[in-house]
Design an enzyme around this catalytic site. Structure first.
Site, PDB file in Angstrom:
ATOM      1  N   GLY A  59     -36.677 -35.922 -14.047  1.00 50.55           N
ATOM      2  CA  GLY A  59     -37.181 -35.211 -12.798  1.00 50.55           C
ATOM      3  C   GLY A  59     -38.853 -35.177 -12.780  1.00 50.55           C
TER       4      GLY A  59
ATOM      5  N   ARG B  97     -26.127 -40.833  -8.289  1.00 51.08           N
ATOM      6  CA  ARG B  97     -24.724 -41.076  -7.705  1.00 51.08           C
ATOM      7  C   ARG B  97     -24.730 -41.388  -6.317  1.00 51.08           C
ATOM      8  NH1 ARG B  97     -21.190 -41.719 -11.508  1.00 51.08           N
ATOM      9  NH2 ARG B  97     -19.539 -41.351 -10.224  1.00 51.08           N
TER      10      ARG B  97
ATOM     11  N   ASN C  89     -34.977 -40.861  -0.056  1.00 53.15           N
ATOM     12  CA  ASN C  89     -34.729 -41.320  -1.200  1.00 53.15           C
ATOM     13  C   ASN C  89     -35.805 -42.252  -1.838  1.00 53.15           C
ATOM     14  OD1 ASN C  89     -33.281 -42.059  -3.961  1.00 53.15           O
ATOM     15  ND2 ASN C  89     -32.976 -44.154  -2.952  1.00 53.15           N
TER      16      ASN C  89
ATOM     17  N   HIS D 185     -36.609 -45.302  -4.291  1.00 52.58           N
ATOM     18  CA  HIS D 185     -36.232 -46.385  -4.689  1.00 52.58           C
ATOM     19  C   HIS D 185     -37.190 -47.220  -5.622  1.00 52.58           C
ATOM     20  CE1 HIS D 185     -33.201 -49.453  -5.774  1.00 52.58           C
ATOM     21  NE2 HIS D 185     -34.013 -50.393  -5.463  1.00 52.58           N
TER      22      HIS D 185
ATOM     23  N   LEU E 121     -26.360 -48.406   1.010  1.00 55.92           N
ATOM     24  CA  LEU E 121     -26.969 -48.187  -0.262  1.00 55.92           C
ATOM     25  C   LEU E 121     -28.486 -48.965  -0.190  1.00 55.92           C
ATOM     26  CD1 LEU E 121     -26.858 -46.971  -3.041  1.00 55.92           C
ATOM     27  CD2 LEU E 121     -26.321 -49.150  -3.928  1.00 55.92           C
ATOM     28  N   ASP E 122     -29.310 -48.170  -0.232  1.00 65.08           N
ATOM     29  CA  ASP E 122     -30.771 -48.643  -0.571  1.00 65.08           C
ATOM     30  C   ASP E 122     -31.167 -49.424   0.612  1.00 65.08           C
ATOM     31  OD1 ASP E 122     -31.344 -47.394  -2.678  1.00 65.08           O
ATOM     32  OD2 ASP E 122     -30.482 -48.827  -3.995  1.00 65.08           O
TER      33      ASP E 122
HETATM   34  N1  NHR Z   1     -26.023 -43.193  -1.291  1.00 63.48           N
HETATM   35  C1  NHR Z   1     -26.033 -43.826  -0.195  1.00 63.48           C
HETATM   36  N2  NHR Z   1     -25.065 -43.527   0.618  1.00 63.48           N
HETATM   37  N3  NHR Z   1     -27.200 -44.604   0.278  1.00 63.48           N
HETATM   38  C2  NHR Z   1     -28.194 -44.552  -0.425  1.00 63.48           C
HETATM   39  O1  NHR Z   1     -29.204 -45.344  -0.083  1.00 63.48           O
HETATM   40  C3  NHR Z   1     -28.248 -43.823  -1.667  1.00 63.48           C
HETATM   41  C4  NHR Z   1     -27.215 -43.159  -2.093  1.00 63.48           C
HETATM   42  C5  NHR Z   1     -27.034 -42.675  -3.119  1.00 63.48           C
HETATM   43  C6  NHR Z   1     -28.018 -42.691  -4.053  1.00 63.48           C
HETATM   44  C7  NHR Z   1     -30.295 -43.729  -4.795  1.00 63.48           C
HETATM   45  C8  NHR Z   1     -30.190 -45.148  -5.421  1.00 63.48           C
HETATM   46  C9  NHR Z   1     -31.516 -45.816  -5.812  1.00 63.48           C
HETATM   47  O2  NHR Z   1     -32.705 -45.528  -5.058  1.00 63.48           O
HETATM   48  C10 NHR Z   1     -29.319 -43.499  -3.787  1.00 63.48           C
HETATM   49  C11 NHR Z   1     -29.419 -44.052  -2.677  1.00 63.48           C
HETATM   50  C12 NHR Z   1     -27.334 -44.743  -7.808  1.00 63.48           C
HETATM   51  C13 NHR Z   1     -26.803 -46.143  -7.719  1.00 63.48           C
HETATM   52  C14 NHR Z   1     -25.414 -46.347  -8.692  1.00 63.48           C
HETATM   53  O3  NHR Z   1     -25.091 -47.487  -8.597  1.00 63.48           O
HETATM   54  C15 NHR Z   1     -27.243 -47.013  -6.920  1.00 63.48           C
HETATM   55  C16 NHR Z   1     -28.605 -46.490  -6.170  1.00 63.48           C
HETATM   56  C17 NHR Z   1     -28.956 -45.338  -6.176  1.00 63.48           C
HETATM   57  C18 NHR Z   1     -28.333 -44.497  -6.880  1.00 63.48           C
HETATM   58  N4  NHR Z   1     -24.890 -45.357  -9.271  1.00 63.48           N
HETATM   59  C19 NHR Z   1     -23.785 -45.432 -10.113  1.00 63.48           C
HETATM   60  C20 NHR Z   1     -22.346 -45.033  -9.211  1.00 63.48           C
HETATM   61  O4  NHR Z   1     -21.509 -45.476  -9.439  1.00 63.48           O
HETATM   62  C21 NHR Z   1     -23.578 -44.882 -11.106  1.00 63.48           C
HETATM   63  C22 NHR Z   1     -24.767 -45.088 -11.963  1.00 63.48           C
HETATM   64  C23 NHR Z   1     -25.126 -44.274 -13.297  1.00 63.48           C
HETATM   65  O5  NHR Z   1     -24.512 -43.068 -13.456  1.00 63.48           O
HETATM   66  O6  NHR Z   1     -26.203 -44.258 -14.209  1.00 63.48           O
HETATM   67  O7  NHR Z   1     -22.648 -44.020  -8.229  1.00 63.48           O
HETATM   68  O8  NHR Z   1     -31.524 -46.738  -6.716  1.00 63.48           O
HETATM   69  C1  GAR Z   2     -37.586 -43.214 -10.768  1.00 60.84           C
HETATM   70  O1  GAR Z   2     -38.181 -44.463 -11.314  1.00 60.84           O
HETATM   71  C2  GAR Z   2     -36.719 -43.279  -9.426  1.00 60.84           C
HETATM   72  O2  GAR Z   2     -37.241 -44.210  -8.634  1.00 60.84           O
HETATM   73  C3  GAR Z   2     -35.371 -44.110 -10.222  1.00 60.84           C
HETATM   74  O3  GAR Z   2     -35.148 -43.479 -11.136  1.00 60.84           O
HETATM   75  C4  GAR Z   2     -36.268 -43.000 -11.706  1.00 60.84           C
HETATM   76  C5  GAR Z   2     -36.128 -41.179 -12.041  1.00 60.84           C
HETATM   77  O4  GAR Z   2     -37.270 -40.662 -12.687  1.00 60.84           O
HETATM   78  N1  GAR Z   2     -34.332 -43.902  -9.290  1.00 60.84           N
HETATM   79  C6  GAR Z   2     -33.308 -44.595  -9.217  1.00 60.84           C
HETATM   80  O5  GAR Z   2     -33.313 -45.755  -9.927  1.00 60.84           O
HETATM   81  C7  GAR Z   2     -32.249 -44.596  -8.236  1.00 60.84           C
HETATM   82  N2  GAR Z   2     -30.974 -45.122  -8.396  1.00 60.84           N
HETATM   83  P1  GAR Z   2     -37.390 -39.221 -12.528  1.00 60.84           P
HETATM   84  O6  GAR Z   2     -36.036 -38.544 -12.814  1.00 60.84           O
HETATM   85  O7  GAR Z   2     -38.433 -38.876 -13.458  1.00 60.84           O
HETATM   86  O8  GAR Z   2     -38.064 -38.825 -11.134  1.00 60.84           O
END
Ligand code: NHR
Ligand code: GAR
Length: 214
Positions: free
Chosen positions: A12, A87, A103, A105, A140-141
Protein backbone atom coordinates in the site's frame (compact mmCIF):
# COMPACT_ATOMS: atom_id res chain seq x y z
CA UNK A 1 -15.46 17.39 -3.38
CA UNK A 2 -14.95 14.12 -5.28
CA UNK A 3 -14.89 10.79 -3.52
CA UNK A 4 -12.42 8.02 -4.35
CA UNK A 5 -12.03 4.36 -3.39
CA UNK A 6 -8.58 2.76 -3.40
CA UNK A 7 -8.07 -0.97 -4.09
CA UNK A 8 -4.92 -2.63 -2.77
CA UNK A 9 -3.50 -6.13 -2.36
CA UNK A 10 -0.39 -5.61 -0.23
CA UNK A 11 2.03 -3.03 1.07
CA UNK A 12 0.00 0.00 0.00
CA UNK A 13 2.84 2.46 -0.51
CA UNK A 14 1.09 4.06 -3.48
CA UNK A 15 -2.01 4.51 -1.33
CA UNK A 16 0.20 6.06 1.35
CA UNK A 17 1.70 8.46 -1.20
CA UNK A 18 -1.85 9.63 -1.98
CA UNK A 19 -2.59 10.19 1.69
CA UNK A 20 0.66 12.14 2.06
CA UNK A 21 -0.23 14.26 -0.99
CA UNK A 22 -3.30 15.63 0.81
CA UNK A 23 -5.38 15.42 -2.35
CA UNK A 24 -8.50 17.57 -2.52
CA UNK A 25 -10.86 14.60 -2.34
CA UNK A 26 -12.48 12.29 0.16
CA UNK A 27 -11.10 8.74 0.43
CA UNK A 28 -14.33 6.86 1.02
CA UNK A 29 -12.69 3.48 1.57
CA UNK A 30 -9.64 1.31 1.03
CA UNK A 31 -10.57 -2.19 -0.10
CA UNK A 32 -8.26 -5.20 -0.28
CA UNK A 33 -8.69 -8.66 -1.79
CA UNK A 34 -6.36 -9.94 0.94
CA UNK A 35 -7.19 -9.67 4.65
CA UNK A 36 -3.50 -9.46 5.60
CA UNK A 37 -2.59 -6.58 3.26
CA UNK A 38 -0.28 -4.26 5.20
CA UNK A 39 -1.87 -1.23 3.57
CA UNK A 40 -5.11 -1.93 5.48
CA UNK A 41 -3.33 -1.13 8.76
CA UNK A 42 -2.01 2.11 7.30
CA UNK A 43 -5.49 3.09 6.14
CA UNK A 44 -7.00 2.28 9.55
CA UNK A 45 -4.29 4.35 11.25
CA UNK A 46 -5.46 7.27 9.10
CA UNK A 47 -9.10 6.70 10.09
CA UNK A 48 -10.12 5.60 6.60
CA UNK A 49 -12.85 2.95 6.38
CA UNK A 50 -11.48 -0.39 5.16
CA UNK A 51 -13.05 -3.52 3.74
CA UNK A 52 -11.86 -6.91 2.59
CA UNK A 53 -13.38 -8.75 -0.36
CA UNK A 54 -11.33 -11.95 -0.42
CA UNK A 55 -10.97 -13.47 -3.88
CA UNK A 56 -10.18 -16.82 -2.25
CA UNK A 57 -13.68 -16.91 -0.73
CA UNK A 58 -15.46 -16.58 -4.08
CA UNK A 59 -16.18 -19.54 -6.34
CA UNK A 60 -15.39 -17.75 -9.59
CA UNK A 61 -13.82 -14.56 -10.94
CA UNK A 62 -17.30 -13.32 -11.89
CA UNK A 63 -18.62 -13.76 -8.35
CA UNK A 64 -15.55 -12.04 -6.90
CA UNK A 65 -15.93 -9.12 -9.32
CA UNK A 66 -19.62 -8.76 -8.40
CA UNK A 67 -18.90 -8.78 -4.65
CA UNK A 68 -16.09 -6.26 -5.13
CA UNK A 69 -18.35 -3.97 -7.19
CA UNK A 70 -21.08 -4.17 -4.53
CA UNK A 71 -18.61 -3.10 -1.83
CA UNK A 72 -17.22 -0.29 -4.01
CA UNK A 73 -20.69 0.99 -4.87
CA UNK A 74 -21.61 1.39 -1.18
CA UNK A 75 -19.18 4.30 -1.26
CA UNK A 76 -20.45 5.78 -4.56
CA UNK A 77 -16.97 6.82 -5.72
CA UNK A 78 -16.23 9.20 -8.58
CA UNK A 79 -12.96 7.33 -9.15
CA UNK A 80 -11.69 3.84 -8.34
CA UNK A 81 -7.90 3.69 -7.93
CA UNK A 82 -6.01 0.39 -8.36
CA UNK A 83 -2.86 0.77 -6.24
CA UNK A 84 -0.89 -2.46 -6.33
CA UNK A 85 -4.12 -4.39 -6.86
CA UNK A 86 -3.18 -7.87 -8.06
CA UNK A 87 -6.38 -9.47 -9.44
CA UNK A 88 -7.30 -9.25 -13.10
CA UNK A 89 -10.80 -7.78 -13.42
CA UNK A 90 -13.43 -9.00 -15.85
CA UNK A 91 -15.04 -7.11 -18.68
CA UNK A 92 -18.33 -6.44 -16.84
CA UNK A 93 -16.48 -4.92 -13.90
CA UNK A 94 -14.27 -2.75 -16.08
CA UNK A 95 -17.24 -1.50 -18.14
CA UNK A 96 -19.16 -0.58 -15.00
CA UNK A 97 -16.39 1.87 -14.04
CA UNK A 98 -15.56 3.07 -17.54
CA UNK A 99 -13.64 6.35 -17.38
CA UNK A 100 -13.37 6.21 -13.60
CA UNK A 101 -11.00 3.28 -13.04
CA UNK A 102 -7.25 3.95 -12.97
CA UNK A 103 -4.22 1.73 -12.51
CA UNK A 104 -0.49 2.18 -12.00
CA UNK A 105 1.65 -0.34 -13.77
CA UNK A 106 5.37 -0.70 -13.07
CA UNK A 107 6.67 -0.40 -16.64
CA UNK A 108 6.64 2.04 -19.52
CA UNK A 109 3.60 0.60 -21.28
CA UNK A 110 3.10 -0.82 -23.86
CA UNK A 111 6.36 -2.54 -22.87
CA UNK A 112 6.00 -5.34 -20.34
CA UNK A 113 2.31 -5.69 -19.55
CA UNK A 114 1.55 -8.31 -16.86
CA UNK A 115 3.79 -9.42 -14.02
CA UNK A 116 7.55 -9.36 -13.15
CA UNK A 117 8.14 -6.17 -15.12
CA UNK A 118 11.46 -5.22 -13.48
CA UNK A 119 13.00 -8.64 -14.12
CA UNK A 120 11.83 -8.51 -17.72
CA UNK A 121 13.20 -4.99 -18.27
CA UNK A 122 16.61 -6.13 -16.95
CA UNK A 123 16.54 -9.26 -19.11
CA UNK A 124 15.69 -7.16 -22.18
CA UNK A 125 18.67 -4.88 -21.53
CA UNK A 126 16.51 -1.76 -21.27
CA UNK A 127 18.39 1.46 -20.47
CA UNK A 128 15.19 3.23 -19.49
CA UNK A 129 12.33 1.78 -17.45
CA UNK A 130 9.52 3.33 -15.45
CA UNK A 131 5.85 3.36 -14.61
CA UNK A 132 2.56 4.18 -16.29
CA UNK A 133 -0.76 5.41 -14.93
CA UNK A 134 -3.58 4.46 -17.27
CA UNK A 135 -7.35 4.26 -17.42
CA UNK A 136 -8.30 0.60 -17.17
CA UNK A 137 -9.89 -1.14 -20.15
CA UNK A 138 -10.82 -4.83 -20.42
CA UNK A 139 -7.53 -5.67 -22.17
CA UNK A 140 -4.89 -6.03 -19.46
CA UNK A 141 -2.49 -3.10 -19.03
CA UNK A 142 -3.62 -1.71 -22.35
CA UNK A 143 -5.74 1.33 -21.44
CA UNK A 144 -5.14 4.98 -22.41
CA UNK A 145 -2.02 6.45 -20.80
CA UNK A 146 -2.46 9.32 -18.31
CA UNK A 147 1.12 9.89 -17.15
CA UNK A 148 4.44 8.07 -17.32
CA UNK A 149 7.70 8.48 -15.41
CA UNK A 150 11.01 7.12 -16.69
CA UNK A 151 14.09 6.13 -14.72
CA UNK A 152 17.55 5.01 -15.86
CA UNK A 153 18.59 1.38 -15.60
CA UNK A 154 22.17 0.91 -14.34
CA UNK A 155 24.46 -2.01 -15.25
CA UNK A 156 24.64 -3.20 -11.63
CA UNK A 157 20.89 -2.99 -11.00
CA UNK A 158 19.09 -5.93 -9.40
CA UNK A 159 15.35 -6.44 -9.61
CA UNK A 160 15.10 -4.83 -6.16
CA UNK A 161 17.20 -1.72 -6.83
CA UNK A 162 15.35 -1.10 -10.07
CA UNK A 163 11.93 -1.66 -8.45
CA UNK A 164 12.80 0.83 -5.70
CA UNK A 165 13.85 3.48 -8.26
CA UNK A 166 10.60 3.01 -10.18
CA UNK A 167 8.50 2.96 -7.00
CA UNK A 168 9.84 6.38 -5.96
CA UNK A 169 8.51 7.74 -9.26
CA UNK A 170 5.19 5.93 -8.87
CA UNK A 171 4.76 7.89 -5.64
CA UNK A 172 5.07 11.12 -7.63
CA UNK A 173 3.16 10.18 -10.78
CA UNK A 174 0.10 8.51 -9.25
CA UNK A 175 -0.89 11.29 -6.79
CA UNK A 176 -0.46 13.74 -9.69
CA UNK A 177 -2.82 11.75 -11.92
CA UNK A 178 -5.43 11.40 -9.19
CA UNK A 179 -5.11 15.10 -8.37
CA UNK A 180 -5.83 15.98 -12.01
CA UNK A 181 -8.90 13.74 -11.95
CA UNK A 182 -10.38 14.99 -8.68
CA UNK A 183 -9.76 18.58 -9.77
CA UNK A 184 -11.94 17.82 -12.77
CA UNK A 185 -9.14 18.43 -15.28
CA UNK A 186 -8.59 14.83 -16.42
CA UNK A 187 -11.09 12.60 -18.18
CA UNK A 188 -11.38 9.79 -20.67
CA UNK A 189 -12.95 11.11 -23.87
CA UNK A 190 -15.69 9.35 -25.83
CA UNK A 191 -13.01 8.72 -28.49
CA UNK A 192 -11.05 6.68 -25.94
CA UNK A 193 -8.33 9.32 -25.62
CA UNK A 194 -7.18 11.04 -22.45
CA UNK A 195 -8.18 14.70 -21.97
CA UNK A 196 -6.07 16.88 -19.69
CA UNK A 197 -6.97 20.54 -19.32
CA UNK A 198 -4.38 23.25 -18.73
CA UNK A 199 -1.13 21.31 -18.45
CA UNK A 200 2.00 22.52 -20.27
CA UNK A 201 4.16 19.88 -21.93
CA UNK A 202 7.87 19.64 -21.20
CA UNK A 203 10.29 19.55 -24.14
CA UNK A 204 13.61 17.81 -24.61
CA UNK A 205 14.82 14.24 -24.75
CA UNK A 206 15.50 11.95 -21.84
CA UNK A 207 18.61 9.90 -22.63
CA UNK A 208 20.06 7.11 -20.53
CA UNK A 209 22.97 6.59 -20.42
CA UNK A 210 24.02 10.16 -21.26
CA UNK A 211 26.40 10.32 -24.27
CA UNK A 212 30.06 11.15 -23.46
CA UNK A 213 29.91 14.80 -24.42
CA UNK A 214 27.26 15.49 -21.74
N1 NHR B 1 -8.05 -5.70 -15.10
C1 NHR B 1 -8.28 -5.34 -16.35
N2 NHR B 1 -9.38 -5.84 -16.93
N3 NHR B 1 -7.49 -4.52 -17.05
C2 NHR B 1 -6.37 -4.05 -16.48
O1 NHR B 1 -5.60 -3.24 -17.19
C3 NHR B 1 -6.04 -4.41 -15.15
C4 NHR B 1 -6.93 -5.25 -14.48
C5 NHR B 1 -6.66 -5.67 -13.18
C6 NHR B 1 -5.49 -5.28 -12.55
C7 NHR B 1 -3.26 -4.20 -12.58
C8 NHR B 1 -2.19 -5.00 -13.34
C9 NHR B 1 -0.82 -4.37 -13.31
O2 NHR B 1 -0.71 -3.15 -13.22
C10 NHR B 1 -4.59 -4.47 -13.22
C11 NHR B 1 -4.86 -4.01 -14.52
C12 NHR B 1 -2.66 -8.41 -11.79
C13 NHR B 1 -2.23 -9.26 -12.80
C14 NHR B 1 -2.28 -10.76 -12.64
O3 NHR B 1 -1.80 -11.49 -13.48
C15 NHR B 1 -1.77 -8.69 -13.97
C16 NHR B 1 -1.77 -7.31 -14.13
C17 NHR B 1 -2.21 -6.47 -13.11
C18 NHR B 1 -2.65 -7.04 -11.93
N4 NHR B 1 -2.90 -11.25 -11.56
C19 NHR B 1 -3.08 -12.68 -11.26
C20 NHR B 1 -4.54 -13.10 -11.55
O4 NHR B 1 -4.71 -14.30 -11.82
C21 NHR B 1 -2.82 -12.99 -9.82
C22 NHR B 1 -1.43 -12.64 -9.40
C23 NHR B 1 -1.27 -12.61 -7.88
O5 NHR B 1 -2.25 -12.78 -7.13
O6 NHR B 1 -0.14 -12.36 -7.43
O7 NHR B 1 -5.47 -12.28 -11.43
O8 NHR B 1 0.20 -5.08 -13.42
C1 GAR C 1 3.78 -1.14 -7.27
O1 GAR C 1 5.08 -1.15 -7.81
C2 GAR C 1 2.76 -1.22 -8.37
O2 GAR C 1 3.10 -0.51 -9.52
C3 GAR C 1 2.76 -2.69 -8.65
O3 GAR C 1 2.91 -3.33 -7.41
C4 GAR C 1 3.53 -2.42 -6.48
C5 GAR C 1 2.56 -2.20 -5.36
O4 GAR C 1 3.18 -1.47 -4.33
N1 GAR C 1 1.54 -3.11 -9.28
C6 GAR C 1 1.46 -4.21 -9.95
O5 GAR C 1 2.41 -4.93 -10.17
C7 GAR C 1 0.08 -4.55 -10.42
N2 GAR C 1 0.10 -5.84 -11.02
P1 GAR C 1 2.32 -0.79 -3.19
O6 GAR C 1 1.35 -1.84 -2.66
O7 GAR C 1 3.34 -0.44 -2.15
O8 GAR C 1 1.63 0.39 -3.75
Amino acid sequence: MKNIVILISGRGSNMEAMLAAKLPCRIGAVISNKADARGLDTARAHGIPTAVVAHAEHASRELFDAALAAEIDRHAPDLVVLAGFMRILGEDFVRRYHGRLMNIHPSLLPAFPGLHTHRRALEAGCRVHGCTVHFVTPALDNGPVVIQAAVPVYPDDSEDTLAARVLAQEHVAYPQAVRWFVEGRLSLGADGRVRLAGERTAGGALLSPLPDEH
